[in-house]
Design a protein around this motif. Structure first.
Motif, PDB file in Angstrom:
ATOM      1  N   VAL A 102     -48.188   0.698 -11.154  1.00  0.00           N
ATOM      2  CA  VAL A 102     -47.752   1.379 -12.369  1.00  0.00           C
ATOM      3  C   VAL A 102     -48.951   2.129 -12.946  1.00  0.00           C
ATOM      4  O   VAL A 102     -50.076   1.602 -12.983  1.00  0.00           O
ATOM      5  CB  VAL A 102     -47.211   0.372 -13.401  1.00  0.00           C
TER       6      VAL A 102
ATOM      7  N   ILE B 250     -41.371  -0.992 -19.426  1.00  0.00           N
ATOM      8  CA  ILE B 250     -42.277   0.153 -19.358  1.00  0.00           C
ATOM      9  C   ILE B 250     -41.480   1.376 -18.929  1.00  0.00           C
ATOM     10  O   ILE B 250     -40.633   1.288 -18.035  1.00  0.00           O
ATOM     11  CB  ILE B 250     -43.413  -0.100 -18.332  1.00  0.00           C
TER      12      ILE B 250
ATOM     13  N   ILE C 247     -48.756   1.594 -18.477  1.00  0.00           N
ATOM     14  CA  ILE C 247     -49.007   0.192 -18.821  1.00  0.00           C
ATOM     15  C   ILE C 247     -49.441   0.073 -20.271  1.00  0.00           C
ATOM     16  O   ILE C 247     -49.048  -0.864 -20.988  1.00  0.00           O
ATOM     17  CB  ILE C 247     -50.090  -0.399 -17.888  1.00  0.00           C
TER      18      ILE C 247
ATOM     19  N   ALA D  33     -46.552  -0.262 -22.654  1.00  0.00           N
ATOM     20  CA  ALA D  33     -45.559  -1.301 -22.365  1.00  0.00           C
ATOM     21  C   ALA D  33     -45.010  -1.904 -23.652  1.00  0.00           C
ATOM     22  O   ALA D  33     -45.744  -2.137 -24.622  1.00  0.00           O
ATOM     23  CB  ALA D  33     -46.178  -2.392 -21.508  1.00  0.00           C
TER      24      ALA D  33
ATOM     25  N   CYS E 101     -48.470  -5.295 -13.344  1.00  0.00           N
ATOM     26  CA  CYS E 101     -48.095  -3.878 -13.276  1.00  0.00           C
ATOM     27  C   CYS E 101     -49.081  -3.087 -12.418  1.00  0.00           C
ATOM     28  O   CYS E 101     -48.683  -2.166 -11.692  1.00  0.00           O
ATOM     29  CB  CYS E 101     -48.024  -3.294 -14.686  1.00  0.00           C
ATOM     30  N   LYS E 102     -50.353  -3.442 -12.494  1.00  0.00           N
ATOM     31  CA  LYS E 102     -51.353  -2.768 -11.669  1.00  0.00           C
ATOM     32  C   LYS E 102     -51.077  -3.014 -10.190  1.00  0.00           C
ATOM     33  O   LYS E 102     -51.183  -2.109  -9.355  1.00  0.00           O
ATOM     34  CB  LYS E 102     -52.757  -3.256 -12.046  1.00  0.00           C
TER      35      LYS E 102
ATOM     36  N   ARG F  15     -50.407  -6.815 -17.500  1.00  0.00           N
ATOM     37  CA  ARG F  15     -51.165  -5.658 -17.027  1.00  0.00           C
ATOM     38  C   ARG F  15     -51.587  -5.830 -15.567  1.00  0.00           C
ATOM     39  O   ARG F  15     -51.508  -4.877 -14.768  1.00  0.00           O
ATOM     40  CB  ARG F  15     -52.384  -5.446 -17.928  1.00  0.00           C
TER      41      ARG F  15
END
Length: 303
Positions: free
Chosen positions: A183, A215, A188, A191, A178-179, A175
């Protein structure tokens, strides 16, 4: 000198130069010397060394596919071209019908695998069917390696499913990564975990985590993430991050096959399968001076 005298002198010099040119042109030229024909040296490498294969299990059987030939520190692509001399040597030397190789799981010996039939030039890639003799359960995202070496994979198997705490730590890293890649939070939250594996890569008793995730956003663009995490200051931190965003045509993801200390330095290399839109291949990650790097990429073939 008068103009008339200069003209006469000029005519005399011109006549002498012309006569010299005629005489020179009439001297017979020596025939060119013929040099002995040079023989072209063969540029086809002789395939030798340790072969490493990817092993996958499906509902209808088991497949084996060459990843790399490792020889004296060099990584050789076993299938640069389906009809190449290299690929033919690989089949003749390592993939004959009935040939048996050692199965590797968690970097350790875990049984044997026997090739049913040699690959043919008419098929795509060098993937072929095999028979598995092992108590290890593989299938789906859980794959294994095989090798022609009699000595590699002598250590104890440390590969296992993650604990709930290890899984939670890996999800937190996913997470956070991805942040950083911007994203959307809603994406997220959806995912998909392809696989999370716990394994000791360097034999220090501390477990590393290897995970792959996918994702999809509202436009159905795929976002793939591959992570290796190690314990630093009593908590897991990402030590390798690979991320790719793309549409259907530029799709790419990476998944763990297994690990093996190929060069004997005490740290296992991580063997990874690569999936593209219409082809597949492999890469090998190695820890070089404390940093995970891709040291090999090859075996790409259409599907």
């Amino acid at each position: 000198m008068t103009f008339r005298n200069r003209l006469v002198a000029s005519l005399v010099i011109s006549f002498l130069l012309s006569a010299q040119a005629i005489v020179k042109s009439q001297v017979p030229k020596k025939p060119p010397t013929k040099s002995a024909p040079t023989q072209k040296k063969s540029t086809i490498p002789i395939v030798a060394g340790t072969a490493v294969f990817a092993v996958q299990k499906y509902e209808d059987g088991v497949s084996i596919d060459p990843i790399v030939i490792f020889n004296k520190g060099q990584y050789i692509d076993p299938q640069p071209d389906q009809t190449s001399a290299v690929s033919k040597q690989v089949v003749a030397k390592y993939m004959r019908a009935g040939q048996k190789h050692r199965l590797i799981f968690g970097g350790a010996e875990a049984g044997t695998i026997t090739i049913k039939e040699a690959p043919t030039e008419s098929q795509i890639g060098l993937t072929t069917s095999a028979t598995l003799q092992s108590s290890i359960k593989i299938g789906g995202a859980v794959m294994a390696l095989a090798t022609t070496s009699d000595t590699l994979g002598a250590k104890q198997n440390s590969r296992r499913a993650p604990t709930s705490e290890e899984r939670a730590a890996m999800m937190d890293l996913m997470r956070a990564t991805c942040k950083q890649k911007k994203v959307a939070p809603a994406a997220i939250a959806k995912a998909t975990v392809n696989n999370i594996t716990a394994i000791d890569l360097d034999g220090d008793g501390k477990v590393e985590l290897i995970g792959s995730f996918e994702i999809k956003d509202q436009t159905q663009n795929s976002q793939s993430l591959f992570l290796i995490a190690e314990i630093q200051n009593s908590q897991y931190q990402s030590s390798l991050t690979w991320y790719k965003k793309g549409d259907e045509g530029s799709f790419e993801d990476r998944s763990l096959i297994d690990v093996l200390d190929l060069d004997g330095d005490g740290i296992a290399e991580v063997f990874v399968a690569i999936s593209y839109y219409e082809s597949e291949g492999f890469t090998i990650y190695k820890k070089v001076k404390g940093v995970w790097r891709s040291v090999y990429q090859g075996g790409v073939f259409g599907v």
